[in-house]
Design an enzyme around this catalytic site. Structure first.
Site, PDB file in Angstrom:
ATOM      1  N   GLY A 189       6.251  -5.989  -3.794  1.00  0.00           N
ATOM      2  CA  GLY A 189       4.874  -5.108  -4.762  1.00  0.00           C
ATOM      3  C   GLY A 189       5.325  -4.203  -5.117  1.00  0.00           C
ATOM      4  CD  GLN A 235       3.955   1.068  -6.080  1.00  0.00           C
ATOM      5  OE1 GLN A 235       3.420  -0.440  -5.474  1.00  0.00           O
ATOM      6  NE2 GLN A 235       4.073   1.827  -4.384  1.00  0.00           N
ATOM      7  CB  CYS A 269       3.333   1.668   0.958  1.00  0.00           C
ATOM      8  SG  CYS A 269       2.789   1.776  -0.862  1.00  0.00           S
ATOM      9  CG  LEU A 270       8.652  -0.062  -1.981  1.00  0.00           C
ATOM     10  CD1 LEU A 270       8.695  -1.204  -3.375  1.00  0.00           C
ATOM     11  CD2 LEU A 270       9.949  -0.363  -1.322  1.00  0.00           C
ATOM     12  CG  HIS A 286      -0.452  -2.562  -0.110  1.00  0.00           C
ATOM     13  ND1 HIS A 286       0.062  -2.405   1.509  1.00  0.00           N
ATOM     14  CD2 HIS A 286       0.042  -2.551  -0.980  1.00  0.00           C
ATOM     15  CE1 HIS A 286       0.614  -1.181   0.842  1.00  0.00           C
ATOM     16  NE2 HIS A 286       0.663  -1.388  -1.013  1.00  0.00           N
ATOM     17  CD  GLU A 287       1.894  -4.199  -4.203  1.00  0.00           C
ATOM     18  OE1 GLU A 287       2.019  -3.215  -5.286  1.00  0.00           O
ATOM     19  OE2 GLU A 287       2.367  -3.631  -3.303  1.00  0.00           O
ATOM     20  CG  HIS A 331      -0.807   0.542  -5.232  1.00  0.00           C
ATOM     21  ND1 HIS A 331       0.012   2.120  -4.590  1.00  0.00           N
ATOM     22  CD2 HIS A 331       0.021   0.055  -4.452  1.00  0.00           C
ATOM     23  CE1 HIS A 331       0.485   2.080  -3.368  1.00  0.00           C
ATOM     24  NE2 HIS A 331       1.138   0.800  -3.704  1.00  0.00           N
TER      25      HIS A 331
HETATM   26 ZN    ZN Z   1       2.101   0.217  -1.885  1.00  0.00          ZN
END
Ligand code: ZN
Length: 174
Positions: A46, A51, A94-95, A136-137, A140
């Site tokens: 995701g 991000q 998380c990225l 989660h997304e 963000h």
């Molecule tokens: Zn994340």
């Protein structure tokens, strides 16, 4: 399609609240294509637009497990309309939070209203991994990272380590 640089914590942009998209046009489609490419290149499931530094309420996801069977999902202006009380726990990463994972409890089911890749209104009933991932997304988009759910002490420790990782120069062996 272009692979973009993924911002990592600490970065003030990641804490910004993303703005709604007025219309899903060519620019937004291009953004979604780039996000998907970036997410695949980083082996993520995701990615939110912020991000890669774009403060728009856009998310891409792909939870398919098979390498040659891609199932991309696109969410524009997603809103959670329902959540259940029962919680489910996943170990999340998380990225934008490199090399840290933590068990996070989230509602095990939720309903999401959003616009798809073509700007059509959709409704998704999510549970399990899909429910956790979309929550989660969407976090963000509000400037929230999964480490915000941890104790203040643990979160501070992680951010301190992440800052050190960022300031370290790349190691080369010549
Ligand atoms: Zn994340």
């Amino acid at each position: 399609m272009t692979v973009k640089t993924i911002l990592t914590e600490p970065n003030t942009l990641l804490r910004q609240i993303s703005q709604p998209v007025e219309q899903v046009g060519e620019l937004e489609k291009e953004l979604m294509n780039d996000m998907l490419e970036t997410m695949y290149a980083a082996n993520g499931i995701g990615l939110a637009a912020i991000q890669i530094g774009v403060p728009k309420r856009v998310i891409v996801m792909d939870l398919s497990k098979e390498e040659n069977k891609k199932l991309p999902m696109y969410f524009v202006n997603p809103v959670i309309t329902k959540k259940n009380d029962e919680k489910i726990t996943y170990e999340e990463g998380c990225l934008s939070v490199k090399n840290f994972f933590a068990e996070i409890d989230r509602p095990s089911k939720c309903e999401v209203e959003y616009l798809d890749y073509n700007g059509n209104k959709q409704n998704l009933q999510a549970e399990g991994l899909l429910a956790t991932c979309i929550q989660h997304e969407i976090d963000h988009l509000e400037g929230i990272l999964f480490i915000d759910y941890l104790s203040k002490l643990k979160k501070e420790m992680i951010i301190k380590k992440l800052s050190k990782q960022q300031s370290k120069p790349d190691r080369i062996i010549v």
